[in-house]
Each structure stands twice: as structure tokens, then as C-alpha cells.
Design an enzyme around this catalytic site. Structure first.
Site, PDB file in Angstrom:
ATOM      1  N   LYS A  67     -73.718 -40.913  46.429  1.00 40.35           N
ATOM      2  CA  LYS A  67     -74.410 -41.979  45.696  1.00 40.35           C
ATOM      3  C   LYS A  67     -75.834 -42.159  46.210  1.00 40.35           C
ATOM      4  O   LYS A  67     -76.567 -43.012  45.732  1.00 40.35           O
ATOM      5  CB  LYS A  67     -73.640 -43.290  45.848  1.00 40.35           C
ATOM      6  CG  LYS A  67     -72.329 -43.328  45.078  1.00 40.35           C
ATOM      7  CD  LYS A  67     -71.404 -44.472  45.504  1.00 40.35           C
ATOM      8  CE  LYS A  67     -71.951 -45.829  45.426  1.00 40.35           C
ATOM      9  NZ  LYS A  67     -70.921 -46.851  45.742  1.00 40.35           N
ATOM     10  N   LYS A 119     -76.493 -43.288  49.186  1.00 42.62           N
ATOM     11  CA  LYS A 119     -76.492 -44.531  49.967  1.00 42.62           C
ATOM     12  C   LYS A 119     -76.000 -44.234  51.374  1.00 42.62           C
ATOM     13  O   LYS A 119     -75.083 -43.441  51.555  1.00 42.62           O
ATOM     14  CB  LYS A 119     -75.502 -45.534  49.345  1.00 42.62           C
ATOM     15  CG  LYS A 119     -76.042 -46.401  48.240  1.00 42.62           C
ATOM     16  CD  LYS A 119     -75.015 -47.504  47.909  1.00 42.62           C
ATOM     17  CE  LYS A 119     -75.704 -48.683  47.273  1.00 42.62           C
ATOM     18  NZ  LYS A 119     -74.815 -49.785  46.983  1.00 42.62           N
TER      19      LYS A 119
END
Ligand code: C2G
Length: 128
Positions: free
Chosen positions: A43, A45
Site C-alpha cells: 500500500k 505505507k
């Protein structure tokens, strides 16, 4: 009705809690797929709390009934069937991204809580 959502839930804050309480009020059991550290990399992240710690915090919330790992983008349909989900809901920063799930259950995008984010919390902590 069983309700389903997903997220990283890093540095659990009131924006997350308001959403989870709203979702719980829409059904009977709330199922939360928590992004694993490996999936977070997909993602783009990097959570500053480990998957285990993020799970521990979520499990302590009255609103949350079941927590399970979110390992990839493809598992949602299987999860909806596995947990007999009637409603999938997520913050409206994802509006439109999960409409394909409406073949399997209701899909709702909830308003995000303004002025709070894990990124903002990290910035404040790093300043000290
Ligand atoms: N959220 C919110 N208000 C905020 C911050 C977050 O309502 N101020 C909501 C988000 O909209 C999301 C949930 O809290 O529904 C979790 O947020 P994140 O951890 O940022 O989730 P995200 O990384 O967007 O993961 O497959 C779906 C993804 O895993 C969603």
C-alpha cells in the site's frame, strides 16, 4: 447483520474509533481486516506500530468483534462470503474503489473525521 471493514489503523486515534463505532451501530458483529506489515508495503505505507500492536489495540475496542489479517487486495470477496457479511463500509477517501463488492453485500463510504491522521500524530510525536 455482519459488518466488514479494513485498514492499517496505525496509532489508533479517535478518527478510527468514531468510524468503528459507527460501523458497529449499523449491524450486529463488526469484522476488521487489519493490514499486515507486508501488505502495508504494497500500500506504500510504513506503520510505526507493528501488526501485533495494532491488532491488540483494535481488539480492546468494544465496537470490534473479530480482527483478522488483511494480506492483499484480493481477499475481500472471500472474506465477505467467509464471514457472511451484509455490509462493507470504509472511509470516503476510498469512495468508488470498492463498488465491485456491491454484487456481494451493501457497500457504504463513511465520512472521514477531519483534522486527525496517523501521519499527523507521527509528525507531532517526532517533534518532541
Ligand atoms: N479514517 C477516518 N478518519 C480519519 C482517518 C481514518 O474515518 N481521520 C478511516 C479511514 O477512512 C479508513 C479507516 O479509518 O476507513 C482506517 O484508516 P487507515 O488505517 O488509513 O486505512 P487505509 O490505509 O486507508 O486502509 O483495503 C482497504 C485498506 O486496507 C484501507
Amino acid at each position: 447483520m455482519n459488518v466488514l471493514t479494513y485498514g492499517t489503523f496505525d496509532a489508533l486515534h479517535y478518527g478510527h474509533v468514531i468510524l468503528l463505532n459507527r460501523l458497529k451501530s449499523l449491524g450486529d458483529k463488526l469484522y476488521v481486516g487489519v493490514s499486515t506489515d507486508a501488505f502495508n508495503l504494497q500500500k506504500g505505507k510504513v506503520a510505526f506500530m507493528s501488526y501485533e500492536d495494532r491488532v491488540t489495540l483494535l481488539q480492546s475496542l468494544r465496537a470490534v468483534d473479530v480482527v483478522f489479517p488483511e494480506n492483499d487486495w484480493e481477499q475481500k470477496v472471500a472474506d465477505i462470503k467467509k464471514y457472511n457479511i451484509g455490509l462493507f463500509a470504509i472511509g470516503d477517501d476510498w469512495a468508488g474503489h470498492f463498488d465491485y463488492l456491491s454484487k456481494y453485500c451493501k457497500v457504504v463510504y463513511m465520512p472521514r473525521t477531519a483534522n486527525i491522521s496517523s501521519t499527523e500524530i507521527r509528525r507531532i510525536i517526532m517533534q518532541k
